[in-house]
Motif scaffolding. Structure first.
Motif, short mmCIF file in Angstrom:
data_model
loop_
_atom_site.label_atom_id
_atom_site.label_comp_id
_atom_site.label_asym_id
_atom_site.label_seq_id
_atom_site.Cartn_x
_atom_site.Cartn_y
_atom_site.Cartn_z
N ALA A 244 -2.27 6.31 4.52
CA ALA A 244 -1.67 4.99 4.31
C ALA A 244 -2.75 3.92 4.22
CB ALA A 244 -0.69 4.68 5.44
N GLY A 245 -3.77 4.02 5.07
CA GLY A 245 -4.85 3.04 5.04
C GLY A 245 -5.63 3.08 3.74
N MET A 246 -5.94 4.26 3.26
CA MET A 246 -6.68 4.39 2.00
C MET A 246 -5.83 3.94 0.82
SD MET A 246 -9.72 5.22 2.64
CE MET A 246 -10.17 5.47 0.93
N LEU A 247 -4.53 4.24 0.86
CA LEU A 247 -3.65 3.81 -0.22
C LEU A 247 -3.63 2.29 -0.31
CD1 LEU A 247 -1.53 4.53 -2.39
CD2 LEU A 247 0.19 4.46 -0.56
N HIS A 248 -3.51 1.62 0.83
CA HIS A 248 -3.54 0.15 0.86
C HIS A 248 -4.85 -0.37 0.30
CE1 HIS A 248 -4.35 -3.75 2.87
NE2 HIS A 248 -3.06 -3.96 2.70
N HIS A 249 -5.95 0.24 0.69
CA HIS A 249 -7.27 -0.18 0.23
C HIS A 249 -7.42 0.00 -1.28
CE1 HIS A 249 -11.61 -0.89 0.40
NE2 HIS A 249 -11.76 0.20 -0.32
N ILE A 250 -7.00 1.13 -1.78
CA ILE A 250 -7.16 1.42 -3.22
C ILE A 250 -6.29 0.50 -4.07
CG2 ILE A 250 -6.73 3.16 -5.01
CD1 ILE A 250 -7.53 5.28 -2.86
N LEU A 251 -5.03 0.33 -3.67
CA LEU A 251 -4.13 -0.51 -4.45
C LEU A 251 -4.62 -1.96 -4.51
CD1 LEU A 251 -0.59 0.79 -3.39
CD2 LEU A 251 -1.79 1.20 -5.54
N ASN A 252 -5.14 -2.45 -3.39
CA ASN A 252 -5.62 -3.83 -3.38
C ASN A 252 -6.96 -3.98 -4.10
OD1 ASN A 252 -3.84 -5.79 -1.73
ND2 ASN A 252 -3.77 -3.88 -0.57
N THR A 253 -7.77 -2.94 -4.10
CA THR A 253 -9.02 -2.98 -4.86
C THR A 253 -8.72 -2.99 -6.35
OG1 THR A 253 -10.23 -1.82 -3.11
CG2 THR A 253 -11.20 -1.80 -5.30
N GLN A 254 -7.76 -2.19 -6.77
CA GLN A 254 -7.38 -2.14 -8.19
C GLN A 254 -6.77 -3.46 -8.65
OE1 GLN A 254 -4.77 1.25 -8.25
NE2 GLN A 254 -6.43 2.70 -8.66
N ALA A 255 -6.11 -4.18 -7.71
CA ALA A 255 -5.43 -5.41 -8.08
C ALA A 255 -6.36 -6.62 -8.16
CB ALA A 255 -4.31 -5.69 -7.07
N GLU A 256 -7.62 -6.46 -7.72
CA GLU A 256 -8.55 -7.59 -7.72
C GLU A 256 -8.91 -8.01 -9.15
OE1 GLU A 256 -11.81 -6.26 -5.35
OE2 GLU A 256 -10.70 -6.41 -3.47
#
Length: 239
Positions: free
Chosen positions: A227-239
């Protein structure tokens, strides 16, 4: 940023000194001398370039030379709530890795099926600080402890809330499909025996959305890391 060591001192702007523990690390471990430079953060997001002015005594004095500007965008709050794991080393490993990817809050919540009841909070704080410095973070992860799921659910949270659940009593969606980037996110992970249906009902009443983490049944620490990595990846992609 240059490759200077990083120290965490919440009141450094007022005292101009490293804490006793950070002073010991600077003088005895790193063997720093007067004139050596370092970065110091107050743990609230501010970072300073500093210079060591004195190496005697228990608390070394430093001069704050300049405030370092923020160069990278910050992700929205990630709050991970887990039950204390049976193996304390696994809890420490999980906290360390989540801090590295930008964890804002780490909550330990007692549930009906929690096995480990004793938590060494000071040890977890040391793990958090070490991971924070290793990954060059400016903001300290907050760590909390709650004696029951009811107590935890009473907290207000201004964002999306999910409870990972393996049972069939409540319909679930896949976290990867419903987690939205750019929003504060709270994920609640249960013990190895899962939450009881009553606990899930209580969480749903408090606004938590039941989710699955895929077809595989994961260990608690693996689920939280996913869950933590998913949150990190999705927000990195959205930058």
């Amino acid at each position: 940023m240059e490759d200077f060591p990083l120290f965490v001192v919440p009141d450094v702007e007022l005292t101009g000194c490293l804490s006793e523990e950070e002073s010991h690390h600077a003088s005895r471990v790193l063997r720093m001398q007067v004139g050596d430079r370092m970065y110091v953060t107050n743990g609230a997001g501010d970072l300073y370039l500093a210079e060591l002015r004195e190496v005697s005594g228990k608390e070394l004095s430093v001069e704050l030379i300049e405030k370092v500007p923020v160069t990278a965008p910050s992700h929205p709050e990630l709050h991970m709530a887990v039950t204390p794991l049976k193996n304390a080393d696994r809890t420490e490993w999980l906290l360390e890795k989540l801090v590295e990817v930008g964890l804002g809050t780490f909550s330990l919540v007692m549930t009906e099926r929690t096995v480990r009841k004793h938590i060494k909070m000071q040890r977890l704080e040391k793990v958090m600080l070490a991971a924070m410095k290793q990954s060059r973070k400016r903001t300290m992860t907050r760590i909390g402890q709650y004696e029951s799921l009811d107590e935890f659910c009473d907290l207000s949270f201004p964002g999306q809330k999910f409870i990972a659940y393996c049972g069939e009593e409540y319909p679930k969606q896949e976290l990867a499909k419903v987690l939205k980037p750019a929003m504060p996110t709270l994920v609640l992970i249960g013990p190895e025996g899962d939450f009881t249906p009553e606990e899930v009902r209580r969480a749903v009443e408090c606004g938590f959305v039941p989710v699955s983490l895929g077809q595989e049944r994961l260990r608690s620490e693996t689920a939280a890391m996913y869950a933590g990595m998913l949150h990190h990846i999705l927000n990195t992609q959205a930058e």
